[in-house]
Design a protein around this motif. Structure first.
Motif, short mmCIF file in Angstrom:
data_model
loop_
_atom_site.label_atom_id
_atom_site.label_comp_id
_atom_site.label_asym_id
_atom_site.label_seq_id
_atom_site.Cartn_x
_atom_site.Cartn_y
_atom_site.Cartn_z
N LEU A 31 7.17 -44.13 1.44
CA LEU A 31 5.83 -43.55 1.24
C LEU A 31 5.88 -42.02 1.29
CD1 LEU A 31 3.71 -46.08 3.32
CD2 LEU A 31 3.55 -45.68 0.86
N ASP A 34 7.30 -40.54 -1.77
CA ASP A 34 6.35 -40.57 -2.89
C ASP A 34 5.25 -39.51 -2.75
OD1 ASP A 34 7.74 -42.62 -4.05
OD2 ASP A 34 6.44 -44.21 -3.24
N VAL A 36 3.23 -39.03 0.01
CA VAL A 36 2.14 -39.38 0.92
C VAL A 36 2.38 -38.68 2.25
CG1 VAL A 36 0.95 -41.29 2.09
CG2 VAL A 36 1.91 -41.63 -0.20
N HIS A 40 -1.14 -40.45 6.54
CA HIS A 40 -1.65 -41.43 5.58
C HIS A 40 -0.64 -42.57 5.35
CE1 HIS A 40 -5.19 -39.12 4.80
NE2 HIS A 40 -4.49 -38.06 4.36
N ALA A 41 0.65 -42.25 5.43
CA ALA A 41 1.68 -43.28 5.28
C ALA A 41 1.59 -44.30 6.42
CB ALA A 41 3.07 -42.65 5.24
N THR A 44 -1.43 -46.44 5.85
CA THR A 44 -1.16 -47.42 4.79
C THR A 44 -0.35 -48.59 5.33
OG1 THR A 44 -1.20 -45.67 3.14
CG2 THR A 44 -0.14 -47.74 2.51
#
Length: 196
Positions: A31, A34, A36, A40-41, A44
């Motif tokens: 994550l 990518d 993030v 926030h990762a 998620t």
């Protein structure tokens, strides 16, 4: 109530083994790779996970919400060396590389543990079977020979086997205690050499 919380935390930590730790770190790394942000990762991962993985993510997320580092939230769930690797990555701006190194470390430790357990399991199994066979032979075969021929007239290997079976039959608890003590000594020496 505090003792109950501690016991519950310890139970969940046991459920969060090396494979789950590795999967968690790999998901977090993917994550962040990518683009993030770490907070926030974690959010998620909490949303898409269940069970202990969700609890770990929620725990880490609450620490991040308090303004603490990612590593601070991980300290209750991961080994200290892994936490410190992540902490150094957060401080130096190389979080992704640190998470990848931590995931590799989990993989290597679980592989080393598996190799160690399989290498020690075989001798323990052979020894246990030998003990059972000696007791069986003494109780069901040699016991009948004593009625036919006195033990003092037996060949030396037969007398040794009989006495060994007798010793094991009477002192089996001592053998179990020695086995437990040996396992404890091995664990302590490994902890001293490699750490927990």
């Amino acid at each position: 109530m505090n003792i109950w919380n501690t016991l519950t935390q310890q139970w969940h930590a046991l459920q969060f083994g090396r494979q789950k730790q590795q999967a968690f770190l790999e998901d977090l790394t993917s994550l962040i790779n990518d683009g993030v942000p770490a907070s926030h990762a974690i959010e998620t991962i909490r949303q898409v996970s269940d069970g202990v993985m969700q609890q770990v993510a929620a725990h880490i997320e609450s620490h991040i919400a308090e303004g603490k580092l990612l590593a601070d939230g991980m300290s209750a769930w991961f080994l200290r060396p892994i936490v410190e690797v992540v902490r150094s990555g957060e401080m130096s701006g190389t979080l992704t590389a640190s998470l990848e190194a931590a995931a590799r470390s989990c993989l290597q430790k679980s592989s080393a543990l598996r190799v160690f357990l399989t290498s020690i399991l075989y001798p323990i199994l052979v020894f246990s079977l030998a003990v059972v066979m000696v007791v069986f032979i003494k109780n069901y075969v040699l016991y009948r020979f004593v009625e036919i021929k006195p033990l003092r007239l037996w060949p030396e290997p037969g007398q040794t086997l009989y006495y060994l079976g007798n010793f094991i039959g009477n002192w089996w608890w001592l053998l179990l205690a020695l086995l437990g003590l040996s396992i404890f000594a091995i664990i302590q020496s490994l902890n001293n050499i490699t750490g927990k």
